[in-house]
Scaffold this motif. Structure first.
Motif, mmCIF file in Angstrom:
data_model
loop_
_atom_site.group_PDB
_atom_site.id
_atom_site.type_symbol
_atom_site.label_atom_id
_atom_site.label_comp_id
_atom_site.label_asym_id
_atom_site.label_seq_id
_atom_site.Cartn_x
_atom_site.Cartn_y
_atom_site.Cartn_z
ATOM 1 N N GLU A 141 24.203 27.104 29.841
ATOM 2 C CA GLU A 141 24.673 28.159 30.546
ATOM 3 C C GLU A 141 26.422 28.330 30.083
ATOM 4 O O GLU A 141 26.932 29.256 29.500
ATOM 5 C CB GLU A 141 24.642 28.015 31.806
ATOM 6 C CG GLU A 141 25.507 29.208 32.618
ATOM 7 C CD GLU A 141 24.911 29.091 34.177
ATOM 8 O OE1 GLU A 141 23.673 28.754 34.667
ATOM 9 O OE2 GLU A 141 25.679 29.121 35.272
ATOM 10 N N ASN A 180 26.211 26.430 24.466
ATOM 11 C CA ASN A 180 25.999 27.223 25.568
ATOM 12 C C ASN A 180 26.323 28.643 25.096
ATOM 13 O O ASN A 180 26.847 28.887 24.191
ATOM 14 C CB ASN A 180 27.163 26.925 26.607
ATOM 15 C CG ASN A 180 26.762 25.578 27.273
ATOM 16 O OD1 ASN A 180 25.874 25.251 28.078
ATOM 17 N ND2 ASN A 180 27.686 24.492 26.874
ATOM 18 N N ASN A 189 32.874 26.423 38.245
ATOM 19 C CA ASN A 189 31.540 26.404 37.751
ATOM 20 C C ASN A 189 30.686 27.580 37.852
ATOM 21 O O ASN A 189 29.430 27.341 38.199
ATOM 22 C CB ASN A 189 30.846 25.004 38.232
ATOM 23 C CG ASN A 189 31.402 23.777 37.665
ATOM 24 O OD1 ASN A 189 32.534 23.893 36.570
ATOM 25 N ND2 ASN A 189 31.254 22.553 38.130
ATOM 26 N N ARG A 190 31.210 28.633 38.108
ATOM 27 C CA ARG A 190 30.474 29.911 38.485
ATOM 28 C C ARG A 190 29.617 30.250 37.318
ATOM 29 O O ARG A 190 29.887 29.777 36.287
ATOM 30 C CB ARG A 190 31.314 30.967 39.115
ATOM 31 C CG ARG A 190 32.186 31.585 38.076
ATOM 32 C CD ARG A 190 32.661 32.773 38.375
ATOM 33 N NE ARG A 190 33.930 33.268 37.734
ATOM 34 C CZ ARG A 190 33.988 33.639 36.396
ATOM 35 N NH1 ARG A 190 32.799 33.828 35.980
ATOM 36 N NH2 ARG A 190 34.996 34.022 35.742
ATOM 37 N N THR A 191 28.752 30.973 37.584
ATOM 38 C CA THR A 191 28.084 31.550 36.460
ATOM 39 C C THR A 191 28.693 32.552 35.409
ATOM 40 O O THR A 191 29.433 33.318 36.256
ATOM 41 C CB THR A 191 26.535 32.190 37.073
ATOM 42 O OG1 THR A 191 25.958 31.522 37.841
ATOM 43 C CG2 THR A 191 25.696 32.764 35.732
ATOM 44 N N ALA A 222 20.492 31.665 32.950
ATOM 45 C CA ALA A 222 21.526 32.689 32.693
ATOM 46 C C ALA A 222 21.405 32.620 30.981
ATOM 47 O O ALA A 222 21.619 33.716 30.517
ATOM 48 C CB ALA A 222 22.882 31.923 32.799
ATOM 49 N N HIS A 226 20.051 36.206 29.163
ATOM 50 C CA HIS A 226 21.259 36.571 28.036
ATOM 51 C C HIS A 226 20.641 36.905 27.019
ATOM 52 O O HIS A 226 20.631 38.097 26.348
ATOM 53 C CB HIS A 226 22.248 35.937 28.071
ATOM 54 C CG HIS A 226 23.510 36.231 27.173
ATOM 55 N ND1 HIS A 226 24.245 37.256 27.272
ATOM 56 C CD2 HIS A 226 23.961 35.739 26.108
ATOM 57 C CE1 HIS A 226 25.046 37.452 26.324
ATOM 58 N NE2 HIS A 226 24.957 36.466 25.527
ATOM 59 N N HIS A 258 16.919 24.573 33.830
ATOM 60 C CA HIS A 258 18.113 23.838 33.466
ATOM 61 C C HIS A 258 18.152 22.222 34.006
ATOM 62 O O HIS A 258 17.580 22.103 35.253
ATOM 63 C CB HIS A 258 19.232 24.588 34.114
ATOM 64 C CG HIS A 258 20.577 24.180 33.850
ATOM 65 N ND1 HIS A 258 21.405 23.073 34.018
ATOM 66 C CD2 HIS A 258 21.464 25.076 32.713
ATOM 67 C CE1 HIS A 258 22.518 23.154 33.287
ATOM 68 N NE2 HIS A 258 22.603 24.069 32.692
ATOM 69 N N TYR A 261 19.622 21.899 37.394
ATOM 70 C CA TYR A 261 18.484 22.353 38.480
ATOM 71 C C TYR A 261 17.710 21.412 38.845
ATOM 72 O O TYR A 261 17.170 20.931 39.992
ATOM 73 C CB TYR A 261 17.819 23.707 37.978
ATOM 74 C CG TYR A 261 16.596 24.157 39.092
ATOM 75 C CD1 TYR A 261 16.785 24.701 40.378
ATOM 76 C CD2 TYR A 261 15.387 23.991 38.723
ATOM 77 C CE1 TYR A 261 16.000 25.153 41.002
ATOM 78 C CE2 TYR A 261 14.273 24.182 39.527
ATOM 79 C CZ TYR A 261 14.389 24.855 40.458
ATOM 80 O OH TYR A 261 13.302 25.256 41.370
#
Ligand code: URA
Length: 285
Positions: A141, A180, A189-191, A222, A226, A258, A261
């Motif tokens: 990401e 990434n 660290n936001r998306t 993410a 994408h 991920h 996660y």
């Protein structure tokens, strides 16, 4: 008083403000219509070597309180960060990426590229780690804190788990190219926002062409959304091979969970294990 200051710091950290990037505040509201990042300036090393005035001295600059007080450090002149409109930034990215003859040149062009606003708050560009040409390419990401400090993708806790996952199927970074969908750390660290991923995409596409993988593994929702251009959640997308044709490169692509996660949800590791076995089998094909 101390408890209040600690509470303010806790609140900053909870909001993702976990890094001091300068000694003087920047008024982001002053940038008017400019692109995010326009006018941003990291203080020069010379400015940093001048210790800042203690706040109390600035509030009450009387000779009795602070006899040797120096003038407050000058606010550094803004770095010229072009206010590129989103479409123009994507076009500039396309032109720059297309002209890169190899990965080194692509990295240099990325480093010189100012069209992604994430660059304004990041410390370092995180291009890739692993082997330059690989049949296996892993795409996550966005860089996090450790990655930002080191200038390489997946070197923090999630990256260590990724290395263990690769080792479980007999691979290491010598067998893979790891990157990434965006090359700079999003604040807190936001998306990454779709526009941020979009502006980086021409570089990613050229990177895929130059690496020429036969298998692409997308780490997390993410990256999968994408690159597959779908809106489904990762639990629906993962574990199924698809074709991914990017630039001149055709590859089989698989989305999986991920590693970050998996660190939070160890019970999901059995799903990731299934995906890893699919990758192992495909590499042997
Ligand atoms: N998470 C990602 O998606 N990428 C990294 O480089 C590190 C953590």
């Amino acid at each position: 008083m101390v408890a209040e200051l600690v509470a303010v710091l806790d609140w900053y950290r909870a909001m993702g403000v976990d890094e001091a990037t300068g000694d003087v505040p920047i008024d982001w509201l002053q940038r008017g219509d400019g692109a995010p990042g326009k006018g941003f300036e990291r203080p020069s090393p010379a400015a940093l070597s001048t210790p800042p005035e203690p706040a109390v001295a600035r509030a009450a600059p009387t000779a009795a309180v602070h006899p040797t007080s120096r003038p407050a450090p000058a606010i550094p002149a803004p770095r010229q960060f072009p206010a590129t409109a989103p479409d123009a930034a994507v076009m500039a990215a396309r032109t720059a990426a297309r002209q890169a003859a190899d990965l080194d040149e692509l990295g240099a062009r990325l480093a010189a590229f100012d069209g992604c606003s994430l660059k304004a708050t990041a410390k370092n560009l995180c291009f890739y780690r692993g082997t330059p040409q690989a049949s296996l390419m892993l795409i996550g990401e966005a860089p996090g804190r450790e990655e930002d400090l080191e200038g390489k993708p997946f070197v923090g806790r999630a990256g260590q788990l990724l290395d263990r996952m690769l080792a479980a199927i007999g691979l290491s970074e010598r067998d893979a190219h790891i990157t990434n969908i965006v090359y700079w750390r999003p604040p807190g660290n936001r998306t990454p926002a779709p526009q941020e991923a979009q502006v980086c995409r021409p570089f990613l596409e050229r990177q895929i062409e130059l690496v020429a993988p036969t298998l692409i593994v997308l780490l997390g929702g993410a990256a999968a959304k994408h690159l597959f251009g779908v809106a489904d959640g990762i639990m629906r997308i993962r574990g199924k091979w698809r074709e991914l044709e990017i630039g001149g490169n055709k590859a089989r692509a698989l989305a999986t969970l991920h590693p970050a996660y998996l660190l939070r949800t160890p019970a999901a590791k059995r799903l990731a294990w299934r995906d890893l076995l699919m990758i192992k089998t495909a590499l042997g094909d």
